[in-house]
Design a protein around this motif. Sequence first.
Motif, mmCIF file in Angstrom:
data_model
loop_
_atom_site.group_PDB
_atom_site.id
_atom_site.type_symbol
_atom_site.label_atom_id
_atom_site.label_comp_id
_atom_site.label_asym_id
_atom_site.label_seq_id
_atom_site.Cartn_x
_atom_site.Cartn_y
_atom_site.Cartn_z
ATOM 1 N N ARG A 16 0.807 -1.218 0.000
ATOM 2 C CA ARG A 16 0.000 0.000 0.000
ATOM 3 C C ARG A 16 0.845 1.276 0.000
ATOM 4 O O ARG A 16 0.536 2.239 -0.687
ATOM 5 C CB ARG A 16 -0.935 -0.016 1.215
ATOM 6 C CG ARG A 16 -1.936 1.114 1.256
ATOM 7 C CD ARG A 16 -2.896 1.012 2.429
ATOM 8 N NE ARG A 16 -2.219 1.274 3.693
ATOM 9 C CZ ARG A 16 -2.127 0.396 4.690
ATOM 10 N NH1 ARG A 16 -2.660 -0.803 4.597
ATOM 11 N NH2 ARG A 16 -1.505 0.716 5.810
ATOM 12 N N GLU A 17 1.933 1.291 0.756
ATOM 13 C CA GLU A 17 2.690 2.524 0.988
ATOM 14 C C GLU A 17 3.976 2.664 0.179
ATOM 15 O O GLU A 17 4.400 3.787 -0.090
ATOM 16 C CB GLU A 17 3.047 2.647 2.480
ATOM 17 C CG GLU A 17 1.866 2.682 3.417
ATOM 18 C CD GLU A 17 1.051 3.955 3.323
ATOM 19 O OE1 GLU A 17 1.603 5.004 2.926
ATOM 20 O OE2 GLU A 17 -0.154 3.902 3.647
ATOM 21 N N ALA A 18 4.628 1.565 -0.176
ATOM 22 C CA ALA A 18 5.998 1.672 -0.693
ATOM 23 C C ALA A 18 6.225 1.138 -2.096
ATOM 24 O O ALA A 18 7.221 1.496 -2.723
ATOM 25 C CB ALA A 18 6.952 0.956 0.264
ATOM 26 N N LEU A 19 5.354 0.276 -2.591
ATOM 27 C CA LEU A 19 5.575 -0.351 -3.890
ATOM 28 C C LEU A 19 5.029 0.533 -5.003
ATOM 29 O O LEU A 19 3.856 0.884 -5.008
ATOM 30 C CB LEU A 19 4.896 -1.727 -3.931
ATOM 31 C CG LEU A 19 5.011 -2.509 -5.236
ATOM 32 C CD1 LEU A 19 6.470 -2.792 -5.596
ATOM 33 C CD2 LEU A 19 4.232 -3.817 -5.119
ATOM 34 N N GLN A 20 5.920 0.893 -5.927
ATOM 35 C CA GLN A 20 5.541 1.725 -7.075
ATOM 36 C C GLN A 20 5.945 0.998 -8.347
ATOM 37 O O GLN A 20 6.962 0.302 -8.368
ATOM 38 C CB GLN A 20 6.262 3.072 -7.007
ATOM 39 C CG GLN A 20 6.008 3.848 -5.734
ATOM 40 C CD GLN A 20 6.970 5.015 -5.581
ATOM 41 O OE1 GLN A 20 7.388 5.616 -6.561
ATOM 42 N NE2 GLN A 20 7.347 5.325 -4.352
ATOM 43 N N TYR A 34 9.856 -1.670 -11.112
ATOM 44 C CA TYR A 34 9.172 -1.334 -9.861
ATOM 45 C C TYR A 34 10.195 -0.751 -8.887
ATOM 46 O O TYR A 34 11.400 -0.939 -9.033
ATOM 47 C CB TYR A 34 8.487 -2.565 -9.248
ATOM 48 C CG TYR A 34 9.476 -3.639 -8.850
ATOM 49 C CD1 TYR A 34 10.019 -3.673 -7.572
ATOM 50 C CD2 TYR A 34 9.896 -4.595 -9.766
ATOM 51 C CE1 TYR A 34 10.952 -4.626 -7.221
ATOM 52 C CE2 TYR A 34 10.823 -5.553 -9.424
ATOM 53 C CZ TYR A 34 11.345 -5.566 -8.140
ATOM 54 O OH TYR A 34 12.276 -6.512 -7.791
ATOM 55 N N TYR A 35 9.677 -0.044 -7.900
ATOM 56 C CA TYR A 35 10.533 0.582 -6.884
ATOM 57 C C TYR A 35 9.897 0.354 -5.530
ATOM 58 O O TYR A 35 8.675 0.474 -5.381
ATOM 59 C CB TYR A 35 10.677 2.079 -7.174
ATOM 60 C CG TYR A 35 11.568 2.810 -6.199
ATOM 61 C CD1 TYR A 35 12.917 2.524 -6.103
ATOM 62 C CD2 TYR A 35 11.049 3.800 -5.375
ATOM 63 C CE1 TYR A 35 13.737 3.198 -5.215
ATOM 64 C CE2 TYR A 35 11.862 4.484 -4.485
ATOM 65 C CZ TYR A 35 13.214 4.174 -4.409
ATOM 66 O OH TYR A 35 14.021 4.840 -3.528
ATOM 67 N N ILE A 179 10.879 -10.116 -3.178
ATOM 68 C CA ILE A 179 9.944 -9.532 -4.146
ATOM 69 C C ILE A 179 8.872 -10.524 -4.573
ATOM 70 O O ILE A 179 7.777 -10.121 -4.979
ATOM 71 C CB ILE A 179 10.689 -8.963 -5.380
ATOM 72 C CG1 ILE A 179 11.505 -10.056 -6.070
ATOM 73 C CG2 ILE A 179 11.529 -7.769 -4.981
ATOM 74 C CD1 ILE A 179 12.054 -9.660 -7.416
ATOM 75 N N ARG A 180 9.145 -11.805 -4.453
ATOM 76 C CA ARG A 180 8.138 -12.814 -4.819
ATOM 77 C C ARG A 180 6.905 -12.730 -3.914
ATOM 78 O O ARG A 180 5.811 -13.118 -4.310
ATOM 79 C CB ARG A 180 8.751 -14.207 -4.808
ATOM 80 C CG ARG A 180 9.735 -14.381 -5.957
ATOM 81 C CD ARG A 180 10.089 -15.836 -6.201
ATOM 82 N NE ARG A 180 10.927 -15.917 -7.383
ATOM 83 C CZ ARG A 180 12.232 -16.202 -7.362
ATOM 84 N NH1 ARG A 180 12.848 -16.445 -6.221
ATOM 85 N NH2 ARG A 180 12.920 -16.257 -8.490
#
Length: 188
Positions: A16-20, A34-35, A179-180
């Motif tokens: 919700r907060e960190a995955l872009q 992705y970041y 990341i998986r």
Amino acid sequence: MTTPYDRDALIELIRREALQTGTFTLASGKTASYYLDCRLVTLHPQGANLIAAGMLERIDAMSDKIDAVGGMAIGADPITAAIVTHEGLRGGSMRGFMVRKEPKGHGGGRQVEGPVKAGDSVVIVEDVITSGGSAIQAIRAARAFGLEVRGVVAIIDRLAGGSEAFAAEGLQLQTLLTIRDFGLQPDA
């Protein structure tokens, strides 16, 4: 009172907060689709607590008694602070330290700061591991200071060679997630 580690809650908070998603250039110089801006989670009240609880579980499971945790400033600083706060709340004595990118140009001229001394057993903490370069800088500075580095604990492994880089330093990488856990695969 400390927060217990809840892996699913941490995954949801990071999602919700960190995955872009998009096109990003990482600190390693690699391009990614992705970041993970984990500062948005390490500086979040629930995130800091969940990360500290999870990392303390990993550290407590190590065979060695660990005297201190720390890593490269600025990324590792909120992780270190959360861990030592949890440690204090449970009555423990583990301390924190920080590693500057280069020795301070005034005062004591130290690169490693905090209540640590040569011979202390330490764990390097990090948010996201890609190639491991930043954490390896911290490992080498800690060793040069005389600290006995026993391992590396990170929030997320991007599965992009960091684990192998730590193995070459004689250390094992432990992470709370990879990341998986977000349905992602390593970028080519």
